[in-house]
Enzyme design. Structure first.
Site, PDB file in Angstrom:
ATOM      1  CG  ASP A   1      -9.025  10.320 -23.359  1.00 40.78           C
ATOM      2  OD1 ASP A   1      -7.962   9.701 -23.554  1.00 40.78           O
ATOM      3  OD2 ASP A   1     -10.071   9.766 -22.991  1.00 40.78           O
TER       4      ASP A   1
ATOM      5  CB  THR B   1      -5.158   4.020 -21.329  1.00 43.19           C
ATOM      6  OG1 THR B   1      -5.087   4.134 -22.744  1.00 43.19           O
ATOM      7  CG2 THR B   1      -6.586   4.238 -20.860  1.00 43.19           C
TER       8      THR B   1
ATOM      9  CE1 TYR C   1      -4.337   0.407  -0.281  1.00 49.20           C
ATOM     10  CE2 TYR C   1      -4.369  -1.504   1.177  1.00 49.20           C
ATOM     11  CZ  TYR C   1      -5.019  -0.652   0.281  1.00 49.20           C
ATOM     12  OH  TYR C   1      -6.313  -0.869  -0.043  1.00 49.20           O
TER      13      TYR C   1
ATOM     14  NE  ARG D   1      -6.989  -3.463 -19.124  1.00 48.48           N
ATOM     15  CZ  ARG D   1      -7.479  -3.510 -20.358  1.00 48.48           C
ATOM     16  NH1 ARG D   1      -6.904  -4.279 -21.252  1.00 48.48           N
ATOM     17  NH2 ARG D   1      -8.514  -2.791 -20.701  1.00 48.48           N
TER      18      ARG D   1
ATOM     19  CD  GLU E   1      -5.011   4.969   1.180  1.00 51.75           C
ATOM     20  OE1 GLU E   1      -5.350   5.961   1.834  1.00 51.75           O
ATOM     21  OE2 GLU E   1      -5.578   3.868   1.247  1.00 51.75           O
TER      22      GLU E   1
ATOM     23  CE  LYS F   1      -7.641   2.474 -25.106  1.00 54.78           C
ATOM     24  NZ  LYS F   1      -7.750   3.171 -23.808  1.00 54.78           N
TER      25      LYS F   1
HETATM   26  N1  DSN Z   1     -11.068   3.235 -24.760  1.00 54.89           N
HETATM   27  C1  DSN Z   1     -11.958   2.163 -25.079  1.00 54.89           C
HETATM   28  C2  DSN Z   1     -11.511   1.507 -26.340  1.00 54.89           C
HETATM   29  O1  DSN Z   1     -11.179   2.248 -27.210  1.00 54.89           O
HETATM   30  O2  DSN Z   1     -11.516   0.291 -26.499  1.00 54.89           O
HETATM   31  C3  DSN Z   1     -12.198   1.286 -23.959  1.00 54.89           C
HETATM   32  O3  DSN Z   1     -12.745   2.009 -22.896  1.00 54.89           O
END
Ligand code: DSN
Length: 419
Positions: free
Chosen positions: A198, A224, A52, A233, A54, A227
């Site tokens: 984003d 994220t 942990y 993730r 925090e 990708k």
């Molecule tokens: N961002 C989405 C996608 O493109 O698959 C998943 O939330």
């Protein structure tokens, strides 16, 4: 010799082995998925899962942070260097949480946010009505120009002037064209809005220098890490220094408790990989592969939203083929080609059986596939689309797909190869 997992829980072990073999034996065209390196996988499965942490480095609520503090600082430093950002928070557990935390840092509940509508390629968390982002905030959604399938900056500006949002969101989940972040910034500044980008889908392309970077133009950028960036993730928020305190407070204690230190260590590893010259070549090849796949699909009479692609992603609009997205995606899956059905702009079909199919090339490119293999993939998509009810043709394509998969193994996945 049995692994600990096999010994303790053979049922879960077998399921994971099954998934490994599935991943090894199918062509992954889901544009938001990739394969991580063994180094990233090792960090994800490390002892850091036990800890942990925090708070933030040097200001934690638990002792024993001699190594976790260094790991988090390293991840922050690497992501700031890679993207040229002034500040970073690497704690968000996902892209959705990164977005919610970023909105919370810049706006109060009930204020207006403005993002791309889900059926036009936006994400749920860009203010779509079923997401809390569309419930906690007053959401205004912009759409693509129906005649071109592209962002229309004049229309976005008109809508922004009418609604004067607190936050204007750029970025998408299913938009195949380059986004002009300078235009978004100009529009946001013109109406006194924060510009939040984003860049989840294109982060690896930005890192590799094949997509315009939002960093000079946006107040806050979320992403994220799994990708095109090819990490574990997770989520990251990048910001200009004046937003540091608001963003950090919004992530913790605003939205989350303990950060996932095993993920943060794996993000640090992925960032090191993304800073290497080979990652630039990788990003360039993703785009080349997507362009080639798009060209071939168009030659076979598939309609592509916007008439092609500039990035890693292709959106097929299937109405001219008299097909729906779901049965085609399922037939392709039976032929070991993974993709996802998707709404297209102006879709009148329900979201659970929409008129589109979304494809992308980050994962096939990680396996080393190039333009020649994209020609083959396009032909298989056409063959399956023309033989939806012919299981023997689908099986035959599936065998050919598995042959190709054997020639381009998934890096670092040591499952038995498909028979
Ligand atoms: N961002 C989405 C996608 O493109 O698959 C998943 O939330």
């Amino acid at each position: 010799m049995c692994s600990a997992l096999e010994q303790t829980d053979p049922q879960v072990y077998e399921l994971i082995k099954g998934e490994e073999a599935r991943q090894a034996g199918s062509i992954r065209l889901i544009p938001s998925e990739n394969y991580v390196s063994k180094a990233v996988m090792e960090a994800t499965g490390s002892c850091l899962t036990n800890k942990y942490a925090e708070g933030y480095p040097t200001k934690r609520y638990y002792e024993g942070q001699q190594f976790t503090d260094q790991i988090e600082l390293l991840a922050c430093r690497r992501v700031m260097e890679l993207f040229g950002a002034e500040g970073a928070n690497v704690q968000p557990h996902s892209g959705s949480e990164a977005n919610l935390a970023a909105y919370g840092a810049l706006a109060e509940p009930g204020e207006t946010i403005m993002g791309l509508a889900l059926p036009h390629g936006g994400h749920l968390t860009h203010g779509w009505k079923v997401s809390y982002t569309g419930k906690f905030f007053k959401s205004v959604q912009y759409e693509l120009d129906p005649s071109t399938g592209r962002l229309d900056y004049d229309r976005i500006e008109k809508l922004a002037r009418e609604h004067r949002p607190k936050i204007l969101i750029s970025g998408s989940s299913a938009y195949p064209r380059e986004i002009d972040f300078a235009q978004f910034d100009r529009i946001a500044k013109g109406v006194g809005a924060y510009h939040l980008c984003d860049m989840a889908h294109i982060a690896g392309l930005v890192a590799g220098g094949v997509h315009m970077s939002p960093i000079p133009y946006a107040d806050v950028v979320t992403t994220t890490t799994h990708k095109t960036l090819r990490g574990p993730r997770g989520g990251v928020i990048l910001f200009k220094q004046q937003y540091a305190s608001a963003v950090n407070k919004s992530v913790f204690p605003g939205l989350q408790g303990g950060p996932h230190m095993h993920t943060i260590s794996a993000i640090a590893v992925a960032l090191k990989e993304a800073s290497m010259p080979s990652f630039k070549t990788y990003a360039q090849q993703i785009v080349k592969n997507a362009r080639r796949l798009a060209e071939r699909l168009m030659e076979y009479g598939f309609n592509l939203v916007s008439g092609g692609t500039d990035n890693h992603l292709i959106l097929i609009e299937l109405r001219n083929k008299k097909l729906a997205g779901k049965p085609l995606a399922k037939a392709l899956d039976r032929a070991h080609i993974e993709c996802n059905y998707n709404s297209v702009p102006g879709d009148t079909a329900p979201p659970f059986n929409p008129s589109g199919l979304r494809l992308g090339t980050p994962a096939t490119t990680t396996r080393g596939m190039k333009e020649e293999q994209m020609d083959q993939v396009a032909l298989w998509i056409r063959t399956v689309a023309e033989n939806l009810d012919n299981e023997s043709v689908i099986e035959q394509v599936g065998r050919q797909v598995q042959d190709l998969c054997r020639q381009f193994p998934v890096p670092e996945i040591f499952a038995e190869r498909p028979a």
